[in-house]
Design a protein around this motif. Structure first.
Motif, PDB file in Angstrom:
ATOM      1  N   VAL A  76      -5.629  -5.690  -5.616  1.00  0.00           N
ATOM      2  CA  VAL A  76      -5.462  -4.235  -5.669  1.00  0.00           C
ATOM      3  C   VAL A  76      -4.116  -3.876  -5.049  1.00  0.00           C
ATOM      4  N   LYS A  77      -3.285  -3.167  -5.781  1.00  0.00           N
ATOM      5  CA  LYS A  77      -1.946  -2.823  -5.299  1.00  0.00           C
ATOM      6  C   LYS A  77      -2.013  -1.571  -4.429  1.00  0.00           C
ATOM      7  N   PRO A  78      -1.543  -1.647  -3.193  1.00  0.00           N
ATOM      8  CA  PRO A  78      -1.578  -0.476  -2.302  1.00  0.00           C
ATOM      9  C   PRO A  78      -0.631   0.617  -2.787  1.00  0.00           C
ATOM     10  N   THR A  79      -0.929   1.839  -2.402  1.00  0.00           N
ATOM     11  CA  THR A  79      -0.062   2.975  -2.691  1.00  0.00           C
ATOM     12  C   THR A  79       0.625   3.430  -1.403  1.00  0.00           C
ATOM     13  N   ARG A  80       1.423   4.461  -1.529  1.00  0.00           N
ATOM     14  CA  ARG A  80       2.101   5.000  -0.347  1.00  0.00           C
ATOM     15  C   ARG A  80       1.081   5.510   0.670  1.00  0.00           C
ATOM     16  N   ASP A  81      -0.004   6.132   0.200  1.00  0.00           N
ATOM     17  CA  ASP A  81      -1.040   6.626   1.115  1.00  0.00           C
ATOM     18  C   ASP A  81      -1.688   5.474   1.884  1.00  0.00           C
ATOM     19  N   THR A  82      -1.817   4.325   1.216  1.00  0.00           N
ATOM     20  CA  THR A  82      -2.393   3.152   1.883  1.00  0.00           C
ATOM     21  C   THR A  82      -1.560   2.762   3.093  1.00  0.00           C
ATOM     22  N   PHE A  83      -0.255   2.670   2.888  1.00  0.00           N
ATOM     23  CA  PHE A  83       0.631   2.250   3.975  1.00  0.00           C
ATOM     24  C   PHE A  83       0.725   3.318   5.068  1.00  0.00           C
ATOM     25  N   HIS A  84       0.573   4.583   4.694  1.00  0.00           N
ATOM     26  CA  HIS A  84       0.554   5.625   5.720  1.00  0.00           C
ATOM     27  C   HIS A  84      -0.638   5.440   6.649  1.00  0.00           C
ATOM     28  N   TYR A 102       3.835  -3.940   7.758  1.00  0.00           N
ATOM     29  CA  TYR A 102       3.484  -3.050   6.657  1.00  0.00           C
ATOM     30  C   TYR A 102       4.743  -2.445   6.030  1.00  0.00           C
ATOM     31  N   LYS A 103       5.748  -2.196   6.849  1.00  0.00           N
ATOM     32  CA  LYS A 103       7.001  -1.682   6.285  1.00  0.00           C
ATOM     33  C   LYS A 103       7.622  -2.704   5.337  1.00  0.00           C
ATOM     34  N   ASP A 104       7.641  -3.971   5.748  1.00  0.00           N
ATOM     35  CA  ASP A 104       8.194  -5.018   4.884  1.00  0.00           C
ATOM     36  C   ASP A 104       7.361  -5.191   3.618  1.00  0.00           C
ATOM     37  N   GLN A 105       6.038  -5.119   3.763  1.00  0.00           N
ATOM     38  CA  GLN A 105       5.164  -5.219   2.603  1.00  0.00           C
ATOM     39  C   GLN A 105       5.407  -4.061   1.637  1.00  0.00           C
ATOM     40  N   MET A 106       5.627  -2.917   2.188  1.00  0.00           N
ATOM     41  CA  MET A 106       5.879  -1.730   1.375  1.00  0.00           C
ATOM     42  C   MET A 106       7.141  -1.914   0.529  1.00  0.00           C
ATOM     43  N   LYS A 107       8.187  -2.422   1.144  1.00  0.00           N
ATOM     44  CA  LYS A 107       9.440  -2.652   0.419  1.00  0.00           C
ATOM     45  C   LYS A 107       9.276  -3.744  -0.632  1.00  0.00           C
ATOM     46  N   THR A 108       8.512  -4.791  -0.285  1.00  0.00           N
ATOM     47  CA  THR A 108       8.290  -5.881  -1.231  1.00  0.00           C
ATOM     48  C   THR A 108       7.624  -5.384  -2.509  1.00  0.00           C
ATOM     49  N   GLY A 110       8.079  -2.566  -3.857  1.00  0.00           N
ATOM     50  CA  GLY A 110       8.917  -1.600  -4.550  1.00  0.00           C
ATOM     51  C   GLY A 110       8.755  -0.165  -4.100  1.00  0.00           C
ATOM     52  N   LEU A 111       8.099   0.038  -2.957  1.00  0.00           N
ATOM     53  CA  LEU A 111       7.915   1.385  -2.424  1.00  0.00           C
ATOM     54  C   LEU A 111       8.897   1.621  -1.283  1.00  0.00           C
ATOM     55  N   VAL A 112       9.696   2.669  -1.391  1.00  0.00           N
ATOM     56  CA  VAL A 112      10.636   3.006  -0.332  1.00  0.00           C
ATOM     57  C   VAL A 112       9.906   3.824   0.729  1.00  0.00           C
ATOM     58  N   PRO A 113       9.893   3.391   1.986  1.00  0.00           N
ATOM     59  CA  PRO A 113       9.229   4.183   3.038  1.00  0.00           C
ATOM     60  C   PRO A 113       9.802   5.592   3.101  1.00  0.00           C
ATOM     61  N   ASP A 114       8.939   6.580   3.205  1.00  0.00           N
ATOM     62  CA  ASP A 114       9.402   7.956   3.291  1.00  0.00           C
ATOM     63  C   ASP A 114       9.548   8.375   4.746  1.00  0.00           C
ATOM     64  N   VAL A 115       9.924   9.634   4.954  1.00  0.00           N
ATOM     65  CA  VAL A 115      10.216  10.097   6.305  1.00  0.00           C
ATOM     66  C   VAL A 115       8.966  10.075   7.182  1.00  0.00           C
ATOM     67  N   ALA A 116       7.791  10.381   6.600  1.00  0.00           N
ATOM     68  CA  ALA A 116       6.558  10.371   7.399  1.00  0.00           C
ATOM     69  C   ALA A 116       6.249   8.966   7.901  1.00  0.00           C
ATOM     70  N   PHE A 117       6.416   7.972   7.040  1.00  0.00           N
ATOM     71  CA  PHE A 117       6.153   6.584   7.441  1.00  0.00           C
ATOM     72  C   PHE A 117       7.119   6.163   8.546  1.00  0.00           C
ATOM     73  N   TYR A 118       8.401   6.520   8.408  1.00  0.00           N
ATOM     74  CA  TYR A 118       9.373   6.177   9.450  1.00  0.00           C
ATOM     75  C   TYR A 118       9.045   6.877  10.765  1.00  0.00           C
ATOM     76  N   ASN A 119       8.537   8.100  10.697  1.00  0.00           N
ATOM     77  CA  ASN A 119       8.161   8.805  11.921  1.00  0.00           C
ATOM     78  C   ASN A 119       7.046   8.067  12.660  1.00  0.00           C
ATOM     79  N   PHE A 120       6.084   7.538  11.902  1.00  0.00           N
ATOM     80  CA  PHE A 120       5.012   6.764  12.526  1.00  0.00           C
ATOM     81  C   PHE A 120       5.578   5.496  13.180  1.00  0.00           C
ATOM     82  N   LEU A 121       6.555   4.884  12.538  1.00  0.00           N
ATOM     83  CA  LEU A 121       7.169   3.686  13.120  1.00  0.00           C
ATOM     84  C   LEU A 121       7.873   4.008  14.438  1.00  0.00           C
ATOM     85  N   ILE A 122       8.630   5.104  14.443  1.00  0.00           N
ATOM     86  CA  ILE A 122       9.352   5.482  15.662  1.00  0.00           C
ATOM     87  C   ILE A 122       8.366   5.806  16.782  1.00  0.00           C
ATOM     88  N   SER A 123       7.278   6.497  16.425  1.00  0.00           N
ATOM     89  CA  SER A 123       6.255   6.810  17.428  1.00  0.00           C
ATOM     90  C   SER A 123       5.638   5.535  17.991  1.00  0.00           C
TER      91      SER A 123
END
Length: 441
Positions: A76-84, A102-108, A110-123
């Motif tokens: 099953v291929k994850p979506t952006r909501d999955t990684f969030h 998860y960020k690396d998996q997301m890029k692998t 073909g999904l570019v992390p959005d600003v919300a995902f990056y905010n979670f990483l910084i937090s």
């Protein structure tokens, strides 16, 4: 060949324990399709996303990685909501390694992390006190052409504040001001946290805290964006995203938390840690004709008790309870724990009386509060060990299980008192201690 042999050896134990899918990705399908459908908890990405959301809501984040592995095994291929959802779970348990995985998996995929995902990483970096990595994430956002928003800068500010990096915090404030972004109450709270965590301790700490609290009263309402709505849908409050000390109490009702007091909350928390400045902050609230909420009262009691003025802490507790402005188990637990500081005879008696009053009010003492109390009471080296025994009995009466650290401290305290091996209490504590130790170690 040796690898295959080792894999087969592991598989034998995995089959016995029902964990074969954790070894090599192999699964047995020697059951009917109907039976398999009953065992499988999700069949598509929508169902997996629902499972991940449910685990986050139940605070069972330790299962998120297993669910993700199952998704991969099921194809099953994850979506952006999955990684969030996965990023939020990693943030809540401070697992920076998982978040970046998860960020690396997301890029692998073909999904570019959005600003919300990056905010979670910084937090997450802020929770792990790694401001260097948080700044690198901002640089990566720029290279990926992902535009930072207001939350990004505030997350970065708090990530640097967690390490006491005042220089970086002020640099972020200057960048926000230059970009035309006003400072809100969370920015001033971050400035207070930065000065609190600064080492060595600055002499102007008191003056800075008073200044930031005053300036927060006229905070500028910064422009919001769609990321806020998404965080609300995922159950992530601003306090949790910015790692504020009030994050665990945001959803509490009954006057426990007045969210307009964000800067005050951070200031009172810092004052309790340093055992000063509390009276000045209370005077500021009084001049504004505002009533402290329960969280502030908890911090005031904690400050007085830590400073050794148990009588004043008890008086403030009684005044607040008698005023009828609010009541909560945390008030009793804070006083009971604070009174035990130093393990004086008077303090231990006040602590026990407070616990009796709490029990008479039928307040529920959960595992977290009970474990903190038991861990504190178990440190008593002399005396009858009455408080520790009473806390243990309260938890057992409600079938609440303490943490491993609390049970271990209590177990050692009983052993030090040379209680007979066939004592029922010691036998029960020993059994629980052995079970927890084998489970978590």
């Amino acid at each position: 060949m040796k690898f295959l042999q080792s894999l087969l050896g592991k598989t034998r134990f995995a089959v016995r324990d029902g964990l074969l899918c954790r070894v090599s990705g192999l699964r047995f399908f020697n059951v009917s399709a109907e039976e398999y459908s009953k065992r499988n908890y999700a069949n598509n990405v929508a169902e997996y996303n629902t499972v991940l959301g449910s685990l986050n809501a139940q605070r069972r984040m330790f299962l998120l990685r297993d669910v993700y592995d199952d998704m991969m095994l099921d194809g099953v291929k994850p979506t952006r909501d999955t990684f969030h959802s996965l990023a939020v779970g990693s943030m809540r348990v401070s697992k920076m390694g998982d978040a970046f995985f998860y960020k690396d998996q997301m890029k692998t995929m073909g999904l570019v992390p959005d600003v919300a995902f990056y905010n979670f990483l910084i937090s997450t970096c802020g929770k792990c006190k790694n401001s260097d990595q948080a700044i690198q994430i901002l640089e990566e956002m720029k290279s990926m052409e992902v535009k930072p928003n207001v939350q990004t800068y505030i997350c970065l500010l708090h990530a640097c504040a967690a390490q006491g990096r005042i220089d970086r915090v002020y640099a972020i404030v200057r960048d926000m001001t230059a970009a035309g972004l006003g400072l809100n109450k969370f920015c001033y709270a971050g400035l207070i946290v930065a000065h609190k965590n600064k080492t060595p301790f600055t002499d102007d700490f008191d003056a800075k805290v008073i200044e930031f609290v005053e300036r927060s009263k006229i905070w500028t309402s910064v422009e919001t964006d769609s990321a806020n709505a998404e965080n609300v849908m995922m159950g992530v409050s601003d306090e949790e995203l910015y790692n504020l000390p009030t994050a665990d109490y945001v959803n509490r009702r009954g006057g426990f938390l007045n969210r307009q007091f964000t800067a005050y909350h951070t200031a009172f928390n810092a004052a309790a840690d340093f055992k000063n400045l509390t009276d000045e902050l209370l005077e500021m609230l009084s001049k504004e004709k505002k009533t402290p909420d329960i969280y502030i009262v908890v911090q005031v009691i904690r400050c007085y008790c830590r400073a050794g003025d148990i009588d004043r802490g008890l008086q403030y507790f009684d005044d607040f309870i008698n005023s009828g402005k609010g009541n909560a188990a945390e008030l009793y637990v804070t006083l009971a724990e604070g009174a035990m500081v130093g393990y004086t005879e008077k303090g231990m008696q006040i602590s026990q009386d407070t616990l009796v009053r709490m029990n008479e009010r039928n307040f529920f003492m959960n595992s977290k509060l009970g474990s903190e109390l038991l861990l504190m009471a178990a440190g008593e080296k002399t005396g009858g060990y009455t408080n520790a025994n009473y806390i243990w009995d309260l938890m057992r009466a409600r079938n609440v299980y303490p943490s491993l650290a609390a049970v271990e401290a209590y177990y050692q305290g009983l052993k030090d008192r040379q209680i007979p091996q066939d004592d029922p209490r010691l036998m029960l504590v020993t059994q629980m201690y052995d079970n927890l130790r084998s489970r978590f170690r």
